[in-house]
Design an enzyme around this catalytic site. Structure first.
Site, short mmCIF file in Angstrom:
data_model
loop_
_atom_site.label_atom_id
_atom_site.label_comp_id
_atom_site.label_asym_id
_atom_site.label_seq_id
_atom_site.Cartn_x
_atom_site.Cartn_y
_atom_site.Cartn_z
N PHE A 114 0.86 -1.16 0.00
CA PHE A 114 0.00 0.00 0.00
C PHE A 114 0.91 1.22 0.00
O PHE A 114 1.84 1.31 0.79
CB PHE A 114 -0.92 0.00 1.21
N ASP A 124 2.98 -4.83 8.20
CA ASP A 124 1.76 -4.03 8.16
C ASP A 124 0.58 -5.00 8.11
O ASP A 124 0.44 -5.78 7.16
CB ASP A 124 1.79 -3.13 6.92
N TYR A 181 -9.88 0.17 11.31
CA TYR A 181 -11.18 0.51 10.73
C TYR A 181 -11.62 -0.47 9.65
O TYR A 181 -12.66 -0.27 9.03
CB TYR A 181 -11.21 1.94 10.20
N LYS A 182 -10.85 -1.51 9.40
CA LYS A 182 -11.25 -2.52 8.43
C LYS A 182 -11.91 -3.68 9.18
O LYS A 182 -13.04 -3.56 9.62
CB LYS A 182 -10.03 -2.96 7.62
N ARG A 208 -12.62 -5.16 -6.09
CA ARG A 208 -12.28 -5.79 -4.81
C ARG A 208 -13.56 -6.15 -4.05
O ARG A 208 -14.47 -5.33 -3.91
CB ARG A 208 -11.47 -4.85 -3.92
#
Lengths: 410, 410
Positions: free
Chosen positions: A131, A200, A225-226, A377
């Site tokens: 990312f 990560d 937050y995922k 996705r």
């Protein structure tokens, strides 16, 4: 086709009926009008969070005011919530602290790892497919510690490790392809080369077992937050393995990381333990919303989540294969379980616009997202996504594709 | 004594009756059981914030989910809210961005200032009496940019500036003493010496005019949970003067500061404008609570706030002088208006424990705080503190002191 559909729908119903996690969905504020497959970007709202936040605002802030720093446990929230996250990533208590963004925590971790390395180790390797923020921040960390950043495809990392490697920063699951990287193997390879491993976990924590302690990871960061459902932009976390804590040399030594923050002495003396990873005053509203959100994990083993996640993504791939004519989309997420995270990414072929396909899907109640230039996705969050959702998503995808002509290349 | 009290109470009532800001108190969730003089640490709750946060959580997060990044304006919140804060600190739009903690923003600002200086300017001067985190973070920024940190008392700063000075970091108002430093004069002195000026506005923004643009300040940071009432640990802000934006070289180049964040390219290309000061994903719950809280400033000029603040602190000092026997407490906040922030700090003399005195005050409904070893702090927030509050606080302080014997030195 309708026999096929009946069969897949029957199987979905049977799988949902046998799903030990199925009841967890009731803990979330989701209705059945849409299939939400974007929990790998923003997790759904746990139903009890609004009442908890209202109490934090009205009583703890409004009534108790400044007293809440002690009486409501605000001051110790970063470590306390870190200890709630720790078991989800395979860490013993006292090694995870919550606060700041993932980017800021990447900076702390990579700088600290670079500082632990001898000067002769002047390279930091970074997952070239990471990312982007990890690469940008690692570049800054390298620049500010006198190291050189070397982007390397994850598959090439073992060969790139060497006597010049100070540290390696890798994403556990690739945000675009959903590929799961080999955390135990790459960590061991880094250690064998005398380097440190920074992971990560944004796309793995809460989706699959991580095993930070078991695999001797040195540093790790992740967002909440995922799959952890902490809310938009909720605070991230930093893991510093216990064996590195005493030497952890933070580039952001804010007053919250001082051993005696209220002594307010001009000299910096770092706190022991996870608190050394703190920086400034913790963001209480977001932090306590996250703390409440973590309640949905009570009594859930991450291994159970992983088992369902693999079954869900297997079933979705099977439904896509059954419903979608060959060649319209191509899975880029690996078929092998050992290489798959908790999302399925499909490349749009034949000149299809992934953005346009996703807009059509969302308009028909299947919410995923896309990544430029051509990847759809679909995130599978086992606490609130079921097998019927997977079947519906694949079926609607096939409908959208049937109605969406490929663009004619110029 | 009772004549004196009657007189002070009559005057307080008259001052409150004439106060154009008096009605603003109704916007806050405060009752009259206590006098809240700790808004310089944690601002009070604006009444309408809970409903706004509930809507953010239930509708924007819960219902709209990922769509809110666009549809609810989440993505642009850091710049939008920065533009709400800008007029309060005398900045034109487009120069303030909200996010991260004050400490993290100090790091960005001091590193960026150091990078703008030629190599021969190898010193960063820091206010030696600053709130500790600024000194700790400035030390890290100096270390990571190859500079030397030199702590200097604010009064000695003009003499310490020279051809080796890259930048100077000063607190606008001293957190302990309430002393207001000469922002126009020190900024001009820094510029005359060829150095840049970085100001910490934590204790001045929302309490007095700052005039960032008018005084050609280079960088500034501040928190939003004191006089701006953003809530516990609400996000801080960064000001980068427009003339420095193109050269602003952030040490935390997270993906949110990229010119095309959703391009997700491996190469970093910084955004123009205030957005370059962003780092990671913004903390939406806390950020939108802050945005709502700023509504209490609609129609209020900061000059009006300053006028009342000075009148309040004058009156409080007069009441303390009238009620408290000489020698029990000594004001450490300057009497001169030009040197006074919006708080009054009183040193406890004669072996009195400031901590114990403050505990007694709080038990009797006068909420301030203390700073070790011997300072009582009383913050005056003109939007919700009145003159009767000031009189009551001084009167209760006198009662507490009358009942609290000085400790006998060992």
């Amino acid at each position: 086709m309708s026999d096929l559909r009946d069969d897949l729908q029957r199987r979905a119903a049977a799988l949902d009926a046998a799903d030990v996690l199925a009841k967890r969905r009731e803990l979330f504020a989701l209705d059945d009008s849409a299939v939400y497959l974007d929990g790998n970007s923003l997790g759904a709202l746990p139903c009890h969070v609004p009442a908890r936040v209202a109490d934090v605002i009205n009583r703890e802030w409004g009534d108790l005011l400044i007293r809440s720093w002690d009486e409501s446990g605000w001051w110790t929230a970063p470590e306390r919530i870190g200890d709630r996250i720790a078991p989800l990533v395979g860490a013993a208590a006292g090694q995870v602290v919550v606060g700041d963004s993932t980017s800021v925590n990447v900076f702390k971790a990579v700088v600290a790892a670079a500082r632990l390395a001898p000067e002769s180790r002047d390279e930091i390797l970074v997952d070239a497919t990471t990312f982007p923020t990890d690469g940008y921040i690692a570049e800054s960390a390298a620049r500010m510690t006198g190291k050189r950043l070397v982007p390397v495809a994850p598959a090439d990392l073992p060969a790139a490790l060497g006597p010049r490697t100070a540290a390696v920063l890798v994403n556990h699951v690739d945000y675009r392809t959903g590929r799961l990287h080999d955390l135990p193997g790459l960590t061991a390879a880094a250690h064998a080369a005398g380097a440190l491993a920074v992971w990560d976990l944004c796309h793995s924590a809460g989706a699959l077992p991580v095993g930070l302690d078991a695999h001797h990871v040195d540093f790790a960061v992740g967002c909440t937050y995922k799959y952890l459902n902490g809310g938009p932009g909720s605070p991230a976390y930093l893991y510093v393995a216990e064996r590195h804590q005493a030497a952890f040399d933070s580039p952001l030594p804010g007053w919250n990381s001082h051993t005696d923050p209220f002594g307010m002495t001009p000299g910096y003396a770092p706190a022991d333990g996870a608190a050394r990873g703190r920086v400034g005053t913790p963001d209480i509203l977001s932090m306590l919303a996250l703390e409440a959100a973590l309640d949905v994990w009570d009594g859930v083993a991450v291994e159970t989540v992983r088992e369902k996640s693999l079954a869900l993504t297997d079933f979705f791939l099977e439904c896509v294969d059954a419903y979608v004519p060959e060649g319209r989309v191509v899975p880029v997420t690996p078929a092998a379980h050992a290489e798959r995270g908790s999302q399925v990414s499909l490349r749009c072929d034949g000149g299809l616009s992934a953005g346009e396909v996703m807009r059509q899907l969302i308009a028909r109640g299947v919410v995923g997202d896309f990544r430029r230039p051509d990847v759809l996705r679909f995130g599978f969050t086992p606490l609130y996504v079921g097998f019927a959702d997977a079947e519906r998503a694949a079926r609607v995808l096939a409908q959208v594709l049937a109605e969406t002509p490929g663009e004619v290349p110029a």
